[in-house]
Design an enzyme around this catalytic site. Structure first.
Site, short mmCIF file in Angstrom:
data_model
loop_
_atom_site.label_atom_id
_atom_site.label_comp_id
_atom_site.label_asym_id
_atom_site.label_seq_id
_atom_site.Cartn_x
_atom_site.Cartn_y
_atom_site.Cartn_z
N TYR A 136 -69.44 -23.52 50.09
CA TYR A 136 -68.44 -24.26 50.38
C TYR A 136 -68.11 -24.79 48.94
O TYR A 136 -68.72 -24.62 48.16
CB TYR A 136 -68.39 -25.58 51.41
N ARG B 107 -66.60 -20.89 40.71
CA ARG B 107 -68.21 -21.31 41.53
C ARG B 107 -68.11 -20.60 42.97
O ARG B 107 -69.21 -20.29 43.51
CB ARG B 107 -68.36 -22.80 41.46
N ARG C 23 -77.34 -13.10 66.63
CA ARG C 23 -78.61 -13.63 66.12
C ARG C 23 -79.46 -12.86 65.54
O ARG C 23 -80.35 -11.98 66.34
CB ARG C 23 -79.11 -14.79 66.87
N HIS D 6 -81.76 -12.46 61.62
CA HIS D 6 -82.04 -13.07 60.25
C HIS D 6 -81.67 -12.06 59.12
O HIS D 6 -80.85 -12.45 58.17
CB HIS D 6 -83.53 -13.33 59.94
N LYS E 54 -73.88 -23.14 46.08
CA LYS E 54 -73.32 -24.46 46.63
C LYS E 54 -73.08 -23.93 48.46
O LYS E 54 -72.11 -23.75 48.71
CB LYS E 54 -71.68 -24.65 46.28
#
Length: 195
Positions: free
Chosen positions: A33, A52, A100, A102, A147
């Protein structure tokens, strides 16, 4: 006026904005984000924030959601639809929706959410007198240069600050303040130097 959000290609009323339960941002914190301040209609340091964002996406090997020019246009459209001139723009990008597992999914569509927030009123007493801050060990993962949306240590630290009667908790690693749980850390020394 109803708040408007952008959710992966659609502008929707904020109260109806939704992401899929198998979005990897929700399941694994597999996303990044940026928050860009808006002052008097201008996005402050927009390009460094988008740089960024691109870097964080690259480090996680998440495909950019759209070309930068298009992202800038969407951000401005969300600002326009919310009739905002000052506040902040929040951009969150996740790897996407997939069953789902990983490991990265073989094919997945990057998901994007963009919202805006009006500025909080400035507390003149806090500006004049300062605020109470506690320090805590920085428990975040070693890739703080990304981030990421994985902010659980920040959440726990902010809660500890509130329970201590403080406004903020500064995270400390190797004897250095890294950042606040939800703020940047700025220090003015006794000599008037900004650190």
């Amino acid at each position: 006026m109803s708040r408007i959000a952008y959710v992966s290609g659609r502008y929707v009323p904020h109260r109806f904005a939704r992401v899929h339960i198998e979005d990897r941002g929700y399941q694994f914190a597999d996303g990044v984000y940026e928050v860009v301040e808006l002052q008097n209609g201008t996005l402050v340091h927009e390009e460094p924030h988008l740089d960024r964002l691109d870097r964080s996406l690259s480090e996680l090997r998440i495909a950019p959601p759209m070309p930068r020019r298009a992202l800038r246009m969407v951000m401005r459209e969300v600002i326009r639809r919310n009739a905002l001139t000052s506040g902040s723009v929040y951009v969150q990008v996740t790897r996407g929706v997939a069953p789902r597992d990983h490991a990265f999914p073989a094919t997945v569509q990057t998901q994007t959410v963009i919202t805006v927030k009006r500025p909080r009123p400035v507390n003149p007493e806090a500006v004049a007198e300062g605020v109470k801050v506690i320090t805590l060990p920085d428990l975040r993962w070693e890739r703080c240069d990304i981030k990421t949306v994985a902010l659980l240590p920040n959440v726990l630290g902010k809660q500890k600050a509130r329970e201590s009667g403080a406004f903020e908790a500064w995270q400390v690693r190797d004897g250095q303040v890294t950042e606040g749980t939800s703020t940047n850390a700025w220090i003015i020394t006794q000599d008037g130097e900004l650190v």
